[in-house]
Design a protein around this motif. Structure first.
Motif, short mmCIF file in Angstrom:
data_model
loop_
_atom_site.label_atom_id
_atom_site.label_comp_id
_atom_site.label_asym_id
_atom_site.label_seq_id
_atom_site.Cartn_x
_atom_site.Cartn_y
_atom_site.Cartn_z
N GLU A 11 0.85 -1.18 0.00
CA GLU A 11 0.00 0.00 0.00
C GLU A 11 0.89 1.24 0.00
O GLU A 11 1.99 1.23 0.56
CB GLU A 11 -0.90 0.02 1.23
CG GLU A 11 -1.99 -1.03 1.23
CD GLU A 11 -2.90 -0.94 2.45
OE1 GLU A 11 -4.06 -1.34 2.33
OE2 GLU A 11 -2.42 -0.48 3.51
N SER A 14 3.14 2.66 3.10
CA SER A 14 3.36 1.63 4.12
C SER A 14 4.83 1.34 4.37
O SER A 14 5.18 0.64 5.32
CB SER A 14 2.67 0.32 3.70
OG SER A 14 3.26 -0.21 2.53
N HIS A 120 1.21 -3.55 4.38
CA HIS A 120 0.10 -2.62 4.54
C HIS A 120 0.20 -1.94 5.90
O HIS A 120 1.05 -2.29 6.74
CB HIS A 120 -1.24 -3.36 4.42
CG HIS A 120 -1.43 -4.41 5.48
ND1 HIS A 120 -2.19 -4.20 6.61
CD2 HIS A 120 -0.94 -5.68 5.58
CE1 HIS A 120 -2.18 -5.29 7.36
NE2 HIS A 120 -1.42 -6.21 6.76
N ALA A 121 -0.63 -0.97 6.15
CA ALA A 121 -0.69 -0.28 7.44
C ALA A 121 -1.97 0.53 7.48
O ALA A 121 -2.61 0.75 6.45
CB ALA A 121 0.54 0.61 7.64
N ASP A 122 -2.32 1.00 8.68
CA ASP A 122 -3.54 1.78 8.77
C ASP A 122 -3.33 3.16 8.13
O ASP A 122 -2.20 3.61 7.90
CB ASP A 122 -4.05 1.89 10.20
CG ASP A 122 -3.11 2.67 11.12
OD1 ASP A 122 -2.68 3.77 10.76
OD2 ASP A 122 -2.81 2.16 12.23
N GLN A 123 -4.44 3.80 7.86
CA GLN A 123 -4.41 5.06 7.10
C GLN A 123 -3.63 6.16 7.80
O GLN A 123 -2.87 6.90 7.17
CB GLN A 123 -5.85 5.49 6.82
CG GLN A 123 -6.00 6.54 5.75
CD GLN A 123 -7.46 6.77 5.41
OE1 GLN A 123 -8.16 7.49 6.12
NE2 GLN A 123 -7.93 6.15 4.35
N ARG A 126 0.13 5.65 7.46
CA ARG A 126 0.59 5.90 6.10
C ARG A 126 0.54 7.38 5.76
O ARG A 126 1.42 7.90 5.07
CB ARG A 126 -0.22 5.08 5.11
CG ARG A 126 0.00 3.59 5.29
CD ARG A 126 -0.60 2.77 4.17
NE ARG A 126 -2.04 2.81 4.15
CZ ARG A 126 -2.78 3.05 3.07
NH1 ARG A 126 -2.20 3.31 1.91
NH2 ARG A 126 -4.09 3.03 3.14
N ASN A 175 1.80 -5.84 8.63
CA ASN A 175 1.34 -4.51 8.98
C ASN A 175 2.56 -3.73 9.50
O ASN A 175 3.00 -3.92 10.63
CB ASN A 175 0.26 -4.59 10.05
CG ASN A 175 -0.37 -3.24 10.34
OD1 ASN A 175 0.29 -2.21 10.29
ND2 ASN A 175 -1.66 -3.25 10.66
N GLY A 177 2.81 -0.71 10.30
CA GLY A 177 2.49 0.19 11.40
C GLY A 177 2.52 -0.52 12.74
O GLY A 177 2.85 0.07 13.77
N THR A 178 2.22 -1.81 12.74
CA THR A 178 2.25 -2.61 13.96
C THR A 178 3.66 -3.12 14.26
O THR A 178 4.15 -3.00 15.39
CB THR A 178 1.29 -3.82 13.84
OG1 THR A 178 -0.04 -3.34 13.66
CG2 THR A 178 1.36 -4.69 15.08
#
Length: 205
Positions: A11, A14, A120-123, A126, A175, A177-178
């Motif tokens: 994404e 990310s 990926h990651a949360d909005q 990002r 993820n 972000g995590t």
């Protein structure tokens, strides 16, 4: 035995590109991202910036349609896809490597021993990251994320008939972000070096 290759789909925002480059550095193998764009540009005779935009824009999209041949034959997106397909295949044949984006996961599905990764990651994560990396723009960060991901999904679906980002189409989804960039790199590198011994072995043929 086919060469072991890591493909990174991601994404926008990310950190997938950074993860790909850092993973390649840890493993001491080549990473193809902008380098792939430049190879395509040289072989196609098109400008690298145009190639980078058009190779994430499905036929009929705003970038490609401005330079297309209309109803009189394949447009530039199809031309770029053909060259891209050949170059990615050749790179995988040369040896282990990391390839970022450009449907490499699909192109190499039967041509290499692929570790297919989707990052990926949360909005919110990002959005913060693209503001740090690319700065403020006239278009809000969240809209930039949506527009870019929509283009990538449409391009991937057009040429592969697969759903971009769908977990079943990848070996690993992360993820960022995590986990953070460094841990994502460590996980991918470890799986590359220590693949599941029970998985079916691929052989050239």
């Amino acid at each position: 035995m086919k060469n072991r290759v890591i493909t990174i789909s991601r994404e926008f925002g990310s950190g997938g590109r950074t993860i790909g480059k850092q993973t390649a550095a840890v493993l001491n193998i080549p990473c193809y991202d902008r380098e792939l764009v430049e190879k395509i540009a040289r072989q196609s005779g098109l400008d690298p910036d145009y190639v980078e935009s058009a190779s994430e824009d499905a036929p009929g999209g705003p970038i490609v349609s401005a330079f297309s041949n209309g109803d009189f034959g394949p447009n530039n997106a199809d031309y770029i896809w053909t060259i891209q397909y050949r170059i990615i295949t050749e790179l995988a044949e040369q040896g282990p490597c990391v390839i970022v984006g450009r449907c490499a996961d699909y192109i190499l599905r039967d041509k290499a021993d692929c570790l297919r990764v989707f990052v990926h990651a949360d909005q919110a994560f990002r959005a913060r990251r693209i503001l740090k990396e690319y700065g403020e723009r006239e278009t809000p960060a969240v809209q930039r994320l949506r527009d870019k991901d929509k283009r990538r999904a449409a391009y991937h679906r057009f040429y592969t008939d697969m759903k971009w980002g769908h977990a079943q189409n990848y070996d690993l989804t992360l993820n960022s972000g995590t986990f953070g960039i460094d841990r994502c790199v460590a996980i991918i590198a470890d799986l590359f070096l220590h693949p599941n011994p029970d998985r079916p072995q691929t052989t050239s043929g």
